[in-house]
Design a protein around this motif. Structure first.
Motif, PDB file in Angstrom:
ATOM      1  N   UNK A   9      83.906 137.531  64.463  1.00  0.00           N
ATOM      2  CA  UNK A   9      83.016 137.387  63.303  1.00  0.00           C
ATOM      3  C   UNK A   9      83.562 138.053  62.043  1.00  0.00           C
ATOM      4  N   UNK A  10      84.409 139.073  62.203  1.00  0.00           N
ATOM      5  CA  UNK A  10      85.046 139.720  61.057  1.00  0.00           C
ATOM      6  C   UNK A  10      86.299 138.942  60.644  1.00  0.00           C
ATOM      7  N   UNK A  11      87.068 138.491  61.640  1.00  0.00           N
ATOM      8  CA  UNK A  11      88.340 137.834  61.351  1.00  0.00           C
ATOM      9  C   UNK A  11      88.180 136.505  60.624  1.00  0.00           C
ATOM     10  N   UNK A  12      87.054 135.832  60.828  1.00  0.00           N
ATOM     11  CA  UNK A  12      86.885 134.530  60.169  1.00  0.00           C
ATOM     12  C   UNK A  12      86.753 134.671  58.649  1.00  0.00           C
ATOM     13  N   UNK A  35      79.180 138.759  56.948  1.00  0.00           N
ATOM     14  CA  UNK A  35      78.979 137.969  55.727  1.00  0.00           C
ATOM     15  C   UNK A  35      78.728 138.856  54.517  1.00  0.00           C
ATOM     16  N   UNK A  36      78.167 140.051  54.761  1.00  0.00           N
ATOM     17  CA  UNK A  36      77.809 140.948  53.659  1.00  0.00           C
ATOM     18  C   UNK A  36      78.969 141.826  53.197  1.00  0.00           C
ATOM     19  N   UNK A  37      80.096 141.779  53.902  1.00  0.00           N
ATOM     20  CA  UNK A  37      81.228 142.607  53.492  1.00  0.00           C
ATOM     21  C   UNK A  37      81.803 142.112  52.168  1.00  0.00           C
ATOM     22  N   UNK A  38      82.225 143.031  51.321  1.00  0.00           N
ATOM     23  CA  UNK A  38      82.901 142.602  50.094  1.00  0.00           C
ATOM     24  C   UNK A  38      84.289 142.039  50.393  1.00  0.00           C
ATOM     25  N   UNK A  39      84.794 141.220  49.508  1.00  0.00           N
ATOM     26  CA  UNK A  39      86.156 140.701  49.646  1.00  0.00           C
ATOM     27  C   UNK A  39      87.128 141.870  49.784  1.00  0.00           C
ATOM     28  N   UNK A  40      88.099 141.717  50.682  1.00  0.00           N
ATOM     29  CA  UNK A  40      89.126 142.735  50.851  1.00  0.00           C
ATOM     30  C   UNK A  40      88.720 143.913  51.714  1.00  0.00           C
ATOM     31  N   UNK A  41      87.545 143.854  52.351  1.00  0.00           N
ATOM     32  CA  UNK A  41      87.105 144.966  53.199  1.00  0.00           C
ATOM     33  C   UNK A  41      88.021 145.116  54.409  1.00  0.00           C
ATOM     34  N   UNK A  42      88.074 146.333  54.926  1.00  0.00           N
ATOM     35  CA  UNK A  42      88.933 146.616  56.084  1.00  0.00           C
ATOM     36  C   UNK A  42      88.054 147.056  57.256  1.00  0.00           C
TER      37      UNK A  42
END
Length: 341
Positions: A102-105, A81-88
């Motif tokens: 949890x990352x793919x959603x 949830x804390x990742x910025x938009x567009x993170x890889x």
């Protein structure tokens, strides 16, 4: 080991571990009290504190940086949830999905998950990767991660390392050094009831994450936070706690403490000795894993006929060896598949 009561032929700890007697007996006592209403719940909850502290010692963390919950995916969610938009996010192509979904959603906001084969993972830690989300030991193959190499490569580019240690803690020595998050369910190699998950969050990552599942148990004063809109969360990782499933932690505390008492290095030596004896019997090279995964057509049926309980994962036979496994178990398994080799 006389602390367990396995029926011969259990080679499936990678699916679930068998409880040591102190864990089983503690759980039975709690269930008996629950049945008749003999006590309040607070004594059961003391096990959560014991288990948290034991887990912290096992992975070389400060207990203040360890939170509790019930599943790996829920523990990973606040980080995603804390990742910025567009993170890889980089992961292994055979990664267990609790550390993938949890990352793919977050794909709708541009978060991208890149999956590569295990042997290519370290080389794929290159600029542009924001998170390396990977298992310390792979569930399907038993491959042991080169954690120092992953940490070193991630540090060079400033990527987070989020480790699923479910298939590692309890037999494979590892610490949280250089890791931003380490999450592990305890029902496999830590031989606890399903429902007791532990997570380490580095202090810098705690500051980046929102405790969006916070409830009364995440408060600084747990017993003073049952009602109303006044919120004062714990300043450490405990603000990420989910209210614990009591009986799971009642069983977890004695099991984790026994692992500490025996020693992970001792368990590691025992497990690898038996796993490599099994590998040698199959004509395989020695390995550094307690999990043996191999293609052996007919093995599942041969095991079933001989009373051997193992698993089939990703089309391969998977046998796993733990502290209660004996050489007799290994020989029984090899006898069962000998006609197939």
């Amino acid at each position: 080991m006389d602390m367990w009561d396995p029926q011969p032929g259990w080679l499936n700890t990678a699916s679930y571990g068998l409880p040591p007697r102190p864990a089983w007996e503690a759980l039975q006592a709690a269930l008996a009290d629950w049945r008749i209403g003999a006590t309040s719940w607070e004594p059961w909850d003391e096990s959560t504190t014991r288990a948290r502290e034991s887990f912290a010692r096992l992975v070389g963390a400060d207990a203040a940086d360890v939170f509790v919950g019930s599943t790996v995916s829920a523990a990973v969610a606040p980080i995603a949830n804390a990742l910025p938009d567009g993170a890889k996010v980089l992961t292994d192509s055979v990664e267990f999905t609790s550390n993938v979904f949890p990352w793919q959603v977050h794909a709708d906001r541009g978060v991208q998950v890149v999956a590569v084969p295990s042997e290519e993972l370290v080389a794929a830690v290159t600029p542009g990767i924001d998170v390396v989300a990977v298992s310390a030991v792979q569930s399907s193959t038993g491959d042991v991660l080169d954690l120092p190499a992953v940490v070193a490569a991630s540090k060079q580019i400033g990527a987070l390392v989020v480790l699923d240690a479910t298939q590692a803690v309890g037999w494979h020595p590892l610490t949280v050094d250089g890791v931003d998050a380490l999450v592990a369910h305890s029902y496999k190699w830590l031989m606890s009831p399903r429902g007791a998950t532990f997570g380490y969050l580095s202090p810098r990552l705690q500051e980046r994450c929102r405790p969006s599942a916070a409830g009364w148990y995440a408060a600084r004063d747990v017993h003073g936070s049952y009602y109303g809109p006044v919120m004062e969360l714990d300043p450490g990782a405990r603000r990420f706690d989910q209210s614990p499933a009591w009986f799971s932690f009642v069983g977890a505390a004695p099991a984790l403490e026994l692992v500490e008492q025996i020693g992970v290095d001792t368990i590691n030596r025992h497990n690898l000795e038996l796993a490599n004896e099994f590998r040698a019997g199959l004509g395989l090279e020695p390995s550094n894993s307690a999990i043996v995964s191999t293609e052996l057509p007919g093995a599942q049926e041969a095991f079933a006929a001989a009373g051997i309980r193992a698993a089939v994962r990703d089309g391969k036979l998977r046998a796993s060896f733990h502290i209660y496994t004996t050489r007799a178990d290994v020989q029984q398994a090899l006898s069962a598949v000998k006609p197939l080799i």
